[in-house]
Design a protein around this motif. Structure first.
Motif, PDB file in Angstrom:
ATOM      1  N   LEU A 106       0.812  -1.213   0.000  1.00 31.99           N
ATOM      2  CA  LEU A 106       0.000   0.000   0.000  1.00 31.99           C
ATOM      3  C   LEU A 106       0.847   1.266   0.000  1.00 31.99           C
ATOM      4  N   THR A 107       0.287   2.280  -0.608  1.00 34.58           N
ATOM      5  CA  THR A 107       0.900   3.604  -0.549  1.00 34.58           C
ATOM      6  C   THR A 107       0.598   4.206   0.824  1.00 34.58           C
ATOM      7  N   ALA A 108       1.214   5.320   1.129  1.00 38.96           N
ATOM      8  CA  ALA A 108       0.963   5.984   2.411  1.00 38.96           C
ATOM      9  C   ALA A 108      -0.506   6.373   2.551  1.00 38.96           C
ATOM     10  N   ALA A 109      -1.105   6.874   1.471  1.00 39.21           N
ATOM     11  CA  ALA A 109      -2.519   7.269   1.514  1.00 39.21           C
ATOM     12  C   ALA A 109      -3.415   6.053   1.742  1.00 39.21           C
ATOM     13  N   GLU A 110      -3.098   4.954   1.073  1.00 39.79           N
ATOM     14  CA  GLU A 110      -3.891   3.729   1.247  1.00 39.79           C
ATOM     15  C   GLU A 110      -3.740   3.175   2.664  1.00 39.79           C
ATOM     16  N   ARG A 111      -2.521   3.287   3.217  1.00 39.41           N
ATOM     17  CA  ARG A 111      -2.310   2.848   4.611  1.00 39.41           C
ATOM     18  C   ARG A 111      -3.151   3.688   5.565  1.00 39.41           C
ATOM     19  N   ALA A 112      -3.221   4.994   5.307  1.00 40.03           N
ATOM     20  CA  ALA A 112      -4.019   5.885   6.151  1.00 40.03           C
ATOM     21  C   ALA A 112      -5.496   5.499   6.076  1.00 40.03           C
ATOM     22  N   GLN A 113      -5.980   5.202   4.858  1.00 38.48           N
ATOM     23  CA  GLN A 113      -7.367   4.772   4.702  1.00 38.48           C
ATOM     24  C   GLN A 113      -7.602   3.452   5.423  1.00 38.48           C
ATOM     25  N   ALA A 114      -6.665   2.530   5.312  1.00 40.13           N
ATOM     26  CA  ALA A 114      -6.793   1.232   5.980  1.00 40.13           C
ATOM     27  C   ALA A 114      -6.815   1.409   7.497  1.00 40.13           C
ATOM     28  N   ALA A 115      -5.977   2.299   7.998  1.00 38.13           N
ATOM     29  CA  ALA A 115      -5.955   2.561   9.442  1.00 38.13           C
ATOM     30  C   ALA A 115      -7.278   3.164   9.902  1.00 38.13           C
ATOM     31  N   GLN A 116      -7.845   4.041   9.069  1.00 42.10           N
ATOM     32  CA  GLN A 116      -9.134   4.640   9.407  1.00 42.10           C
ATOM     33  C   GLN A 116     -10.237   3.574   9.426  1.00 42.10           C
ATOM     34  N   ARG A 117     -10.236   2.676   8.441  1.00 44.66           N
ATOM     35  CA  ARG A 117     -11.228   1.588   8.403  1.00 44.66           C
ATOM     36  C   ARG A 117     -11.061   0.666   9.621  1.00 44.66           C
ATOM     37  N   GLU A 118      -9.823   0.382   9.981  1.00 41.45           N
ATOM     38  CA  GLU A 118      -9.576  -0.471  11.140  1.00 41.45           C
ATOM     39  C   GLU A 118     -10.071   0.193  12.417  1.00 41.45           C
ATOM     40  N   ALA A 119      -9.876   1.497  12.549  1.00 42.26           N
ATOM     41  CA  ALA A 119     -10.381   2.224  13.714  1.00 42.26           C
ATOM     42  C   ALA A 119     -11.906   2.155  13.770  1.00 42.26           C
ATOM     43  N   GLN A 120     -12.555   2.263  12.606  1.00 42.53           N
ATOM     44  CA  GLN A 120     -14.016   2.154  12.554  1.00 42.53           C
ATOM     45  C   GLN A 120     -14.463   0.751  12.961  1.00 42.53           C
ATOM     46  N   ARG A 121     -13.740  -0.281  12.486  1.00 42.52           N
ATOM     47  CA  ARG A 121     -14.075  -1.657  12.860  1.00 42.52           C
ATOM     48  C   ARG A 121     -13.912  -1.863  14.368  1.00 42.52           C
ATOM     49  N   GLN A 122     -12.842  -1.317  14.927  1.00 40.83           N
ATOM     50  CA  GLN A 122     -12.610  -1.453  16.366  1.00 40.83           C
ATOM     51  C   GLN A 122     -13.732  -0.771  17.152  1.00 40.83           C
ATOM     52  N   ALA A 123     -14.126   0.410  16.717  1.00 34.10           N
ATOM     53  CA  ALA A 123     -15.216   1.119  17.395  1.00 34.10           C
ATOM     54  C   ALA A 123     -16.506   0.310  17.317  1.00 34.10           C
TER      55      ALA A 123
END
Length: 185
Positions: free
Chosen positions: A132-149
């Motif tokens: 993943l690119t840096a932007a894609e990693r950021a999106q993935a991290a955001q999705r993971e945070a949403q899943r955790q919530a």
């Protein structure tokens, strides 16, 4: 079975099923291209998933007495051969024949399998994140945070592992990566 339990089972096993597919890894259509090292790592993880599944199956069989292995074989065989299978009745029949020590062993084996599978999934995720690119990693991290919530607001503690369902799911699948979901309702 409630929809929430069914959904959680589908989501829990989806990565294992995806890894077990034998189709070539995608390299076009917007999917990131995997280098040879990443492809080799994913192949190795797929092998580890399969080995883990076979080890779990062997440990589960070893946890049963010979008489109970024969009874399980009979129940699974009847389920496979009937024109109108009732997996819930099979789970109940399995729960009836299992001794307390067998039930506890089965629960321990299933917990170890879940922990091992989670470790393998994290390794699989790390391989994909390398592409993943840096932007894609950021999106993935955001999705993971949403899943955790979501997980925190919707705990899975309502699901109680059932030894009969574990036996049927593990032994009734004949080693298939798509090992279904049978549980009591």
């Amino acid at each position: 079975m409630s929809r929430a339990v069914l959904l959680s089972l589908v989501l829990a096993f989806a990565p294992a099923v995806a890894v077990a597919q034998t189709a070539p890894l995608p390299t076009s259509g917007g999917a990131p291209a995997l280098n040879a090292q990443q492809q080799a790592a994913l192949r190795q993880l797929r092998i580890q998933f399969q080995q883990s599944r076979l080890q779990t199956r062997a440990r589960l069989l070893a946890a049963l007495t010979p008489a109970h292995r024969a009874a399980v074989a009979n129940i699974v065989g009847q389920l496979a051969l009937t024109s109108n299978p009732n997996p819930h009745a099979a789970v109940q029949a399995l729960d009836t024949i299992l001794a307390p020590a067998e039930r506890q062993s089965i629960l321990n084996i299933a917990a170890a399998e879940r922990a091992n599978t989670q470790t393998l999934r994290q390794q699989q995720k790390a391989v994909f994140e390398e592409t993943l690119t840096a932007a894609e990693r950021a999106q993935a991290a955001q999705r993971e945070a949403q899943r955790q919530a979501y997980r925190q607001s919707h705990p899975r503690s309502l699901h109680v592992p059932d030894p009969g369902a574990i036996v049927l799911r593990t032994l009734g699948s004949f080693g298939s990566p798509d090992h279904g979901s049978f549980s009591r309702t």
